[in-house]
Design an enzyme around this catalytic site. Structure first.
Site, PDB file in Angstrom:
ATOM      1  N   SER A  78     -16.863  22.081 -69.505  1.00  0.00           N
ATOM      2  CA  SER A  78     -16.820  20.724 -68.969  1.00  0.00           C
ATOM      3  C   SER A  78     -17.791  19.852 -69.751  1.00  0.00           C
ATOM      4  CB  SER A  78     -17.228  20.722 -67.492  1.00  0.00           C
ATOM      5  OG  SER A  78     -17.407  19.401 -67.010  1.00  0.00           O
ATOM      6  N   TYR A  98     -23.171  22.765 -60.953  1.00  0.00           N
ATOM      7  CA  TYR A  98     -21.917  22.998 -61.674  1.00  0.00           C
ATOM      8  C   TYR A  98     -22.119  22.786 -63.169  1.00  0.00           C
ATOM      9  CZ  TYR A  98     -17.220  21.801 -63.420  1.00  0.00           C
ATOM     10  OH  TYR A  98     -16.062  21.710 -64.159  1.00  0.00           O
TER      11      TYR A  98
END
Length: 256
Positions: A151, A165
């Site tokens: 990501s 995250y």
């Protein structure tokens, strides 16, 4: 000298988190390129079956299997089922991942953090290890390729949203670099893709269905991405056209 995969070998690729979003788009894209697909999913059985139907419509074979990627026994059973049904595994797209609810780090529960680490870090490690064992010429395989879905958060940090995250995705990129060096001599390429804001159901799951479009103003292309746009990058990294590409962390984020 490391062995390159045979060009005439049937491509059998496992896609975790393959029921929806980037995983589903990738499964269908790879089927279009002649891959048979093992589809891992956690809960969305109907969506996984729909992805399998789309794979078959493109001419590929598909096997959807429910599993928790953070459970070693379930990962092993998944790989065994795919190899028994579709043939030797030649590729992995490690896409399964979760964020937990959006929120400031100080308000994120230990339970949420542990689960995100279990899935995004431990689960990815377990899948990568099993894929390496299946594909490495050191272990009797014929080579192959791994692509992990990271990501843009890995470098942006995601303050105020999900720092935990972001940290797990930075770990995924560290795996990519290290394993590319370790597995290269064994005929296995390892890369990752860093998507930016993409139009998937993950935003609703984290508590803000419109989040991707809210991010558009800060994206140079002024829009979120489509799952298929990430799938194209993954498909290239798995293809023979990327035969000299390993250890790459490819940003597909609209410029952010």
């Amino acid at each position: 000298m490391a062995q390159r995969p045979r060009q005439d070998q049937q491509q059998v690729t496992i896609v975790t988190g393959g029921s929806r979003g980037i995983g589903a788009a990738t499964a269908v894209r790879l089927a279009r390129e002649g891959h048979h697909i093992g589809i891992g999913y956690e809960r969305a059985r109907e969506a996984a079956e729909a992805t399998a139907a789309a794979v078959r419509a493109e001419g590929g074979e598909a096997l959807p299997v429910q599993l928790d990627t953070s459970d070693e026994a379930q990962v092993d059973a998944f790989f065994d089922a795919v190899q028994d049904t579709l043939g030797p595994v030649t590729g992995l797209v490690a896409n399964a991942g979760i964020t937990g609810p959006l929120g400031r780090f100080t308000e994120t529960s230990t339970e949420v953090m542990r689960r995100v680490v279990d899935v995004n870090v431990t689960g990815t490690l377990l899948c990568l290890r099993r894929a390496a064992q299946a594909m490495s010429v050191r272990h009797g395989g014929t080579g192959g390729a791994i692509v992990s879905i990271s990501s843009g958060a890995a470098t942006l940090g995601s303050p105020g949203e999900y720092v935990h995250y972001a940290a797990t995705k930075a770990a995924v990129d560290a795996m990519t670099v290290g394993l590319a060096k370790e597995l290269g001599p064994d005929g296995v390429r390892v890369n990752s893709v860093q998507p930016g804001a993409v139009l998937t159901e993950m935003h609703a799951a984290m508590g803000d269905p419109d989040r991707a479009w809210k991010k558009a103003e800060s994206i140079p292309l002024r829009r979120p991405g489509e799952p298929e746009e990430i799938a194209h990058a993954v498909a290239w990294l798995l293809s023979a056209e990327a035969s000299f590409t390993t250890g790459a962390v490819l940003r597909v984020s609209g410029g952010i």
